[in-house]
Design a protein around this motif. Structure first.
Motif, mmCIF file in Angstrom:
data_model
loop_
_atom_site.group_PDB
_atom_site.id
_atom_site.type_symbol
_atom_site.label_atom_id
_atom_site.label_comp_id
_atom_site.label_asym_id
_atom_site.label_seq_id
_atom_site.Cartn_x
_atom_site.Cartn_y
_atom_site.Cartn_z
ATOM 1 N N UNK A 127 0.830 -1.209 0.000
ATOM 2 C CA UNK A 127 0.000 0.000 0.000
ATOM 3 C C UNK A 127 0.862 1.255 0.000
ATOM 4 N N UNK A 128 0.296 2.339 -0.458
ATOM 5 C CA UNK A 128 1.013 3.607 -0.439
ATOM 6 C C UNK A 128 0.796 4.284 0.906
ATOM 7 N N UNK A 129 1.853 4.321 1.686
ATOM 8 C CA UNK A 129 1.817 4.983 2.996
ATOM 9 C C UNK A 129 2.955 5.990 3.005
ATOM 10 N N UNK A 130 2.618 7.250 2.881
ATOM 11 C CA UNK A 130 3.656 8.251 2.738
ATOM 12 C C UNK A 130 4.494 7.940 1.516
ATOM 13 N N UNK A 131 5.805 7.946 1.689
ATOM 14 C CA UNK A 131 6.725 7.606 0.601
ATOM 15 C C UNK A 131 7.521 6.337 0.901
ATOM 16 N N UNK A 132 6.972 5.507 1.803
ATOM 17 C CA UNK A 132 7.676 4.280 2.201
ATOM 18 C C UNK A 132 7.906 3.365 1.007
ATOM 19 N N UNK A 133 6.860 3.112 0.252
ATOM 20 C CA UNK A 133 6.972 2.213 -0.905
ATOM 21 C C UNK A 133 7.937 2.787 -1.948
ATOM 22 N N UNK A 134 7.822 4.083 -2.213
ATOM 23 C CA UNK A 134 8.658 4.722 -3.221
ATOM 24 C C UNK A 134 10.142 4.666 -2.845
ATOM 25 N N UNK A 135 10.433 4.874 -1.576
ATOM 26 C CA UNK A 135 11.829 4.832 -1.142
ATOM 27 C C UNK A 135 12.417 3.430 -1.264
ATOM 28 N N UNK A 136 11.630 2.441 -0.931
ATOM 29 C CA UNK A 136 12.122 1.061 -1.063
ATOM 30 C C UNK A 136 12.261 0.679 -2.537
ATOM 31 N N UNK A 137 11.408 1.218 -3.374
ATOM 32 C CA UNK A 137 11.538 0.971 -4.814
ATOM 33 C C UNK A 137 12.869 1.525 -5.330
ATOM 34 N N UNK A 138 13.241 2.702 -4.859
ATOM 35 C CA UNK A 138 14.521 3.287 -5.263
ATOM 36 C C UNK A 138 15.694 2.469 -4.724
ATOM 37 N N UNK A 139 15.550 1.956 -3.496
ATOM 38 C CA UNK A 139 16.610 1.124 -2.920
ATOM 39 C C UNK A 139 16.889 -0.088 -3.811
ATOM 40 N N UNK A 140 15.828 -0.783 -4.185
ATOM 41 C CA UNK A 140 16.047 -2.012 -4.945
ATOM 42 C C UNK A 140 16.509 -1.707 -6.355
ATOM 43 N N UNK A 141 16.044 -0.598 -6.930
ATOM 44 C CA UNK A 141 16.472 -0.272 -8.289
ATOM 45 C C UNK A 141 17.954 0.087 -8.309
ATOM 46 N N UNK A 142 18.394 0.838 -7.295
ATOM 47 C CA UNK A 142 19.810 1.201 -7.210
ATOM 48 C C UNK A 142 20.674 -0.045 -7.025
ATOM 49 N N UNK A 143 20.228 -0.961 -6.181
ATOM 50 C CA UNK A 143 20.987 -2.190 -5.949
ATOM 51 C C UNK A 143 21.038 -3.051 -7.206
ATOM 52 N N UNK A 144 19.924 -3.161 -7.885
ATOM 53 C CA UNK A 144 19.857 -3.962 -9.104
ATOM 54 C C UNK A 144 20.758 -3.368 -10.183
ATOM 55 N N UNK A 145 20.724 -2.054 -10.302
ATOM 56 C CA UNK A 145 21.581 -1.386 -11.283
ATOM 57 C C UNK A 145 23.059 -1.669 -10.978
ATOM 58 N N UNK A 146 23.403 -1.645 -9.701
ATOM 59 C CA UNK A 146 24.779 -1.941 -9.313
ATOM 60 C C UNK A 146 25.192 -3.349 -9.696
ATOM 61 N N UNK A 147 24.302 -4.319 -9.511
ATOM 62 C CA UNK A 147 24.606 -5.705 -9.887
ATOM 63 C C UNK A 147 24.856 -5.803 -11.385
ATOM 64 N N UNK A 148 23.978 -5.193 -12.181
ATOM 65 C CA UNK A 148 24.112 -5.256 -13.642
ATOM 66 C C UNK A 148 25.431 -4.635 -14.095
ATOM 67 N N UNK A 149 25.716 -3.440 -13.608
ATOM 68 C CA UNK A 149 26.908 -2.730 -14.075
ATOM 69 C C UNK A 149 28.197 -3.416 -13.613
ATOM 70 N N UNK A 150 28.240 -3.865 -12.377
ATOM 71 C CA UNK A 150 29.431 -4.554 -11.880
ATOM 72 C C UNK A 150 29.644 -5.884 -12.601
ATOM 73 N N UNK A 151 28.545 -6.608 -12.821
ATOM 74 C CA UNK A 151 28.660 -7.897 -13.513
ATOM 75 C C UNK A 151 29.158 -7.701 -14.939
ATOM 76 N N UNK A 152 28.668 -6.694 -15.613
ATOM 77 C CA UNK A 152 29.081 -6.450 -16.992
ATOM 78 C C UNK A 152 30.565 -6.081 -17.074
#
Length: 215
Positions: free
Chosen positions: A147-172
């Motif tokens: 559920x959307x409660x404040x910006x909790x969901x949005x902040x966690x979405x950014x966390x996982x996207x940043x981590x995923x991007x790091x995995x892709x770039x480092x692996x490449x």
């Protein structure tokens, strides 16, 4: 004997839609060599048109790259949507993350154009590219299944996207094999997903508790 008519280049376009043909051809070049591989003169030659012809549709190379990046995001979004909408025992977030990882590793030239170039950063609000990228973010929010409660969901979405991007770039770059920790890149991404889901769950519960106390 009359001379034979000149043969058209192999990749000429046939339907009069030069703009789309340029975008498709440029995307192929990005696939092979990244954003740096796109050259308007070379594309004109490949498509069998005059050198000035592409400029009727794109003011310059940057404008062409904007259209190519928007098309790349649309293709990416189709993959993500198909994956998270099909029935599965795995969470939507896990499926989205694994699909994004596979895309980034398989189509790294395109991925770099989308997520590691200035093209996206310079896209104005409401542009074709901005809207296509926003759809990617909306798919990620949907995959959070929260559920959307404040910006909790949005902040966690950014966390996982940043981590995923790091995995892709480092692996490449060959800097992330997982051998030291005996873990594959896919397993690492699943670990990141589970940690994010757990953290999001706790944050939502805490936010709910705060709201109850204020009431």
């Amino acid at each position: 004997m009359s001379p034979r008519p000149a043969r058209k280049p192999q990749h000429t376009y046939h339907h009069g839609d030069l703009r789309d043909a340029l975008v498709r051809a440029a995307l192929q070049d990005v696939e092979r060599g990244g954003p740096e591989a796109v050259n308007i003169s070379a594309l004109a030659k490949k498509l069998g048109v005059s050198q000035p012809a592409p400029y009727r549709h794109f003011a310059d190379r940057d404008a062409l790259l904007v259209a190519v990046t928007a098309e790349a995001f649309r293709q990416f979004n189709v993959l993500l949507r198909d994956e998270i909408e099909k029935p599965s025992e795995r969470s939507k977030l896990s499926r989205l993350a694994q699909t994004a990882l596979a895309f980034g590793l398989r189509r790294h030239g395109v991925y770099r154009l989308m997520f590691a170039s200035r093209t996206m950063a310079c896209a104005p609000e409401g542009s074709e590219l901005h809207n296509a990228a926003r759809e990617t973010y909306d798919l990620l929010l949907d995959a959070m299944e929260a559920p959307q409660i404040g910006l909790v969901r949005e902040r966690h979405a950014l966390h996982i996207w940043a981590a995923l991007h790091g995995v892709v770039m480092l692996a490449e770059q060959g800097l992330l094999t997982g051998k030291a920790a005996l873990i594959t890149r896919e397993q690492l991404v699943d670990d990141i997903v589970e940690q994010t889901r757990m953290s999001l769950k706790l944050a939502i519960e805490a936010a709910g508790g705060e709201g109850a106390r204020r009431d």
